[in-house]
Write a protein that holds these residues in place. Sequence first.
Motif, PDB file in Angstrom:
ATOM      1  N   SER A 122     -57.549   6.783   8.965  1.00 26.16           N
ATOM      2  CA  SER A 122     -56.842   5.502   9.012  1.00 26.16           C
ATOM      3  C   SER A 122     -57.344   4.560   7.921  1.00 26.16           C
ATOM      4  O   SER A 122     -56.609   3.715   7.445  1.00 26.16           O
ATOM      5  CB  SER A 122     -56.995   4.868  10.397  1.00 26.16           C
ATOM      6  N   THR A 123     -58.602   4.684   7.547  1.00 21.15           N
ATOM      7  CA  THR A 123     -59.136   3.879   6.451  1.00 21.15           C
ATOM      8  C   THR A 123     -59.797   4.809   5.453  1.00 21.15           C
ATOM      9  O   THR A 123     -60.458   5.766   5.815  1.00 21.15           O
ATOM     10  CB  THR A 123     -60.177   2.850   6.948  1.00 21.15           C
ATOM     11  N   PHE A 124     -59.568   4.507   4.194  1.00 23.27           N
ATOM     12  CA  PHE A 124     -60.125   5.348   3.147  1.00 23.27           C
ATOM     13  C   PHE A 124     -60.448   4.455   1.974  1.00 23.27           C
ATOM     14  O   PHE A 124     -59.615   3.672   1.523  1.00 23.27           O
ATOM     15  CB  PHE A 124     -59.109   6.415   2.732  1.00 23.27           C
ATOM     16  N   SER A 125     -61.665   4.526   1.513  1.00 23.92           N
ATOM     17  CA  SER A 125     -62.014   3.754   0.322  1.00 23.92           C
ATOM     18  C   SER A 125     -62.919   4.605  -0.557  1.00 23.92           C
ATOM     19  O   SER A 125     -63.635   5.482  -0.083  1.00 23.92           O
ATOM     20  CB  SER A 125     -62.727   2.456   0.711  1.00 23.92           C
ATOM     21  N   ILE A 126     -62.829   4.336  -1.834  1.00 20.31           N
ATOM     22  CA  ILE A 126     -63.626   5.071  -2.799  1.00 20.31           C
ATOM     23  C   ILE A 126     -64.277   4.047  -3.716  1.00 20.31           C
ATOM     24  O   ILE A 126     -63.654   3.054  -4.086  1.00 20.31           O
ATOM     25  CB  ILE A 126     -62.761   6.090  -3.569  1.00 20.31           C
ATOM     26  N   THR A 127     -65.530   4.270  -4.062  1.00 20.33           N
ATOM     27  CA  THR A 127     -66.254   3.294  -4.880  1.00 20.33           C
ATOM     28  C   THR A 127     -66.051   3.511  -6.367  1.00 20.33           C
ATOM     29  O   THR A 127     -66.378   2.639  -7.162  1.00 20.33           O
ATOM     30  CB  THR A 127     -67.765   3.333  -4.565  1.00 20.33           C
ATOM     31  N   SER A 141     -47.992  19.233  -7.428  1.00 21.94           N
ATOM     32  CA  SER A 141     -48.294  17.984  -8.152  1.00 21.94           C
ATOM     33  C   SER A 141     -48.015  16.720  -7.350  1.00 21.94           C
ATOM     34  O   SER A 141     -47.945  15.640  -7.907  1.00 21.94           O
ATOM     35  CB  SER A 141     -47.544  17.920  -9.481  1.00 21.94           C
ATOM     36  N   THR A 142     -47.852  16.843  -6.040  1.00 22.52           N
ATOM     37  CA  THR A 142     -47.663  15.670  -5.204  1.00 22.52           C
ATOM     38  C   THR A 142     -48.941  14.836  -5.225  1.00 22.52           C
ATOM     39  O   THR A 142     -50.036  15.357  -5.036  1.00 22.52           O
ATOM     40  CB  THR A 142     -47.357  16.079  -3.744  1.00 22.52           C
ATOM     41  N   VAL A 143     -48.790  13.533  -5.457  1.00 24.74           N
ATOM     42  CA  VAL A 143     -49.948  12.643  -5.480  1.00 24.74           C
ATOM     43  C   VAL A 143     -50.435  12.445  -4.062  1.00 24.74           C
ATOM     44  O   VAL A 143     -49.681  12.008  -3.183  1.00 24.74           O
ATOM     45  CB  VAL A 143     -49.602  11.284  -6.128  1.00 24.74           C
ATOM     46  N   ILE A 144     -51.695  12.769  -3.833  1.00 25.21           N
ATOM     47  CA  ILE A 144     -52.297  12.620  -2.517  1.00 25.21           C
ATOM     48  C   ILE A 144     -52.991  11.269  -2.407  1.00 25.21           C
ATOM     49  O   ILE A 144     -52.888  10.578  -1.414  1.00 25.21           O
ATOM     50  CB  ILE A 144     -53.288  13.770  -2.247  1.00 25.21           C
ATOM     51  N   TYR A 145     -53.688  10.881  -3.478  1.00 23.39           N
ATOM     52  CA  TYR A 145     -54.389   9.598  -3.498  1.00 23.39           C
ATOM     53  C   TYR A 145     -54.577   9.166  -4.945  1.00 23.39           C
ATOM     54  O   TYR A 145     -54.803   9.996  -5.824  1.00 23.39           O
ATOM     55  CB  TYR A 145     -55.764   9.718  -2.820  1.00 23.39           C
ATOM     56  N   GLU A 146     -54.464   7.881  -5.198  1.00 29.71           N
ATOM     57  CA  GLU A 146     -54.740   7.358  -6.530  1.00 29.71           C
ATOM     58  C   GLU A 146     -55.304   5.944  -6.430  1.00 29.71           C
ATOM     59  O   GLU A 146     -55.014   5.209  -5.496  1.00 29.71           O
ATOM     60  CB  GLU A 146     -53.492   7.374  -7.407  1.00 29.71           C
ATOM     61  N   VAL A 175     -67.543   8.555 -26.141  1.00 29.46           N
ATOM     62  CA  VAL A 175     -66.734   7.688 -25.293  1.00 29.46           C
ATOM     63  C   VAL A 175     -65.326   8.263 -25.289  1.00 29.46           C
ATOM     64  O   VAL A 175     -64.834   8.714 -26.310  1.00 29.46           O
ATOM     65  CB  VAL A 175     -66.697   6.241 -25.833  1.00 29.46           C
ATOM     66  N   GLU A 176     -64.705   8.245 -24.159  1.00 27.06           N
ATOM     67  CA  GLU A 176     -63.348   8.765 -24.043  1.00 27.06           C
ATOM     68  C   GLU A 176     -62.531   7.768 -23.253  1.00 27.06           C
ATOM     69  O   GLU A 176     -62.953   7.282 -22.208  1.00 27.06           O
ATOM     70  CB  GLU A 176     -63.386  10.101 -23.308  1.00 27.06           C
ATOM     71  N   ASN A 177     -61.361   7.447 -23.749  1.00 26.82           N
ATOM     72  CA  ASN A 177     -60.409   6.624 -23.011  1.00 26.82           C
ATOM     73  C   ASN A 177     -59.311   7.549 -22.527  1.00 26.82           C
ATOM     74  O   ASN A 177     -58.649   8.175 -23.341  1.00 26.82           O
ATOM     75  CB  ASN A 177     -59.774   5.565 -23.919  1.00 26.82           C
ATOM     76  N   VAL A 178     -59.117   7.635 -21.233  1.00 27.88           N
ATOM     77  CA  VAL A 178     -58.043   8.487 -20.725  1.00 27.88           C
ATOM     78  C   VAL A 178     -57.290   7.786 -19.613  1.00 27.88           C
ATOM     79  O   VAL A 178     -57.802   6.886 -18.967  1.00 27.88           O
ATOM     80  CB  VAL A 178     -58.554   9.846 -20.181  1.00 27.88           C
ATOM     81  N   ILE A 179     -56.056   8.212 -19.430  1.00 24.89           N
ATOM     82  CA  ILE A 179     -55.284   7.822 -18.257  1.00 24.89           C
ATOM     83  C   ILE A 179     -55.274   9.048 -17.360  1.00 24.89           C
ATOM     84  O   ILE A 179     -54.776  10.104 -17.738  1.00 24.89           O
ATOM     85  CB  ILE A 179     -53.863   7.369 -18.641  1.00 24.89           C
ATOM     86  N   LEU A 180     -55.849   8.925 -16.182  1.00 28.79           N
ATOM     87  CA  LEU A 180     -56.148  10.086 -15.332  1.00 28.79           C
ATOM     88  C   LEU A 180     -54.979  11.016 -15.019  1.00 28.79           C
ATOM     89  O   LEU A 180     -55.109  12.212 -15.203  1.00 28.79           O
ATOM     90  CB  LEU A 180     -56.805   9.606 -14.026  1.00 28.79           C
ATOM     91  N   PRO A 181     -53.836  10.548 -14.542  1.00 26.05           N
ATOM     92  CA  PRO A 181     -52.784  11.511 -14.160  1.00 26.05           C
ATOM     93  C   PRO A 181     -52.358  12.384 -15.322  1.00 26.05           C
ATOM     94  O   PRO A 181     -52.017  13.541 -15.141  1.00 26.05           O
ATOM     95  CB  PRO A 181     -51.619  10.634 -13.702  1.00 26.05           C
ATOM     96  N   TYR A 217     -57.718  10.031  -9.045  1.00 28.30           N
ATOM     97  CA  TYR A 217     -56.374  10.605  -8.988  1.00 28.30           C
ATOM     98  C   TYR A 217     -56.494  11.980  -8.354  1.00 28.30           C
ATOM     99  O   TYR A 217     -57.161  12.858  -8.884  1.00 28.30           O
ATOM    100  CB  TYR A 217     -55.772  10.713 -10.392  1.00 28.30           C
ATOM    101  N   LEU A 218     -55.866  12.165  -7.229  1.00 24.67           N
ATOM    102  CA  LEU A 218     -55.910  13.429  -6.512  1.00 24.67           C
ATOM    103  C   LEU A 218     -54.481  13.894  -6.296  1.00 24.67           C
ATOM    104  O   LEU A 218     -53.671  13.195  -5.693  1.00 24.67           O
ATOM    105  CB  LEU A 218     -56.623  13.245  -5.165  1.00 24.67           C
ATOM    106  N   ALA A 219     -54.180  15.077  -6.839  1.00 24.56           N
ATOM    107  CA  ALA A 219     -52.833  15.628  -6.725  1.00 24.56           C
ATOM    108  C   ALA A 219     -52.917  17.061  -6.222  1.00 24.56           C
ATOM    109  O   ALA A 219     -53.895  17.764  -6.462  1.00 24.56           O
ATOM    110  CB  ALA A 219     -52.126  15.582  -8.073  1.00 24.56           C
ATOM    111  N   SER A 220     -51.876  17.479  -5.551  1.00 22.57           N
ATOM    112  CA  SER A 220     -51.785  18.838  -5.054  1.00 22.57           C
ATOM    113  C   SER A 220     -51.644  19.804  -6.230  1.00 22.57           C
ATOM    114  O   SER A 220     -50.815  19.595  -7.116  1.00 22.57           O
ATOM    115  CB  SER A 220     -50.581  18.981  -4.127  1.00 22.57           C
ATOM    116  N   ALA A 221     -52.447  20.852  -6.241  1.00 18.56           N
ATOM    117  CA  ALA A 221     -52.354  21.860  -7.291  1.00 18.56           C
ATOM    118  C   ALA A 221     -51.078  22.692  -7.134  1.00 18.56           C
ATOM    119  O   ALA A 221     -50.597  23.277  -8.093  1.00 18.56           O
ATOM    120  CB  ALA A 221     -53.583  22.769  -7.261  1.00 18.56           C
ATOM    121  N   ASP A 222     -50.535  22.715  -5.934  1.00 24.01           N
ATOM    122  CA  ASP A 222     -49.333  23.517  -5.681  1.00 24.01           C
ATOM    123  C   ASP A 222     -48.073  22.876  -6.227  1.00 24.01           C
ATOM    124  O   ASP A 222     -47.244  23.533  -6.846  1.00 24.01           O
ATOM    125  CB  ASP A 222     -49.159  23.752  -4.176  1.00 24.01           C
TER     126      ASP A 222
END
Length: 182
Positions: free
Chosen positions: A29-34, A46-51, A168-174, A39-44
């Motif tokens: 019910s609650t989820f937080s990340i520090t 590509s559905t976004v699970i969490y971002e 140094v690397e600048n990336v956009i995760l998805p 970006y978490l997507a299904s490998a099957d």
Amino acid sequence: MPKKFFCIIICIFLLISSYAVPASAYKPSTFSITAEGCYLASADNSTVIYEKNADQRLYPASLTKIMTAVVVLDECDDLERMVTANKAELDILLGTDSSVLGLVDGEQFSALELLYILLVHSANDAANVLAKEFGGSIEGFVQKMNKKGNDLNVSDVSNFSFETNGFVENVILPNIIRIPLV
């Protein structure tokens, strides 16, 4: 007779119980990340699970190490090739609070050993030694990393550079997640 009756009752119970409870995945019910971004997507499919901050340019050091390894593997024709740690590449990291293994000037490793040190220990001193060996200089190696990014069609989301405290690397995760490394 009692054994047969007991077995029939157990089978009926198992059959009913398998249909009685619908299967579902656990959803907290609650989820937080520090982390600053995730970006978490299904490998099957590509559905976004969490971002979190998925469209912001971020500085994920581990992706830089992965690209370092990819370029070394492209450039190195013999992973048993011996590579010598050089004081100049090691000293760049002094006072930077950078993740290092503690390589020493003059120490020799095979390219494969340095790749293990880079990826398993997240050691920036190994990255610098590999960069010098396979790029002629750290700056030359960074150019090879950017070329590889262009070859993988991610030049618009990945831009490697070098500062005094390391790569140094600048990336956009998805977008970087979709790179096929096969």
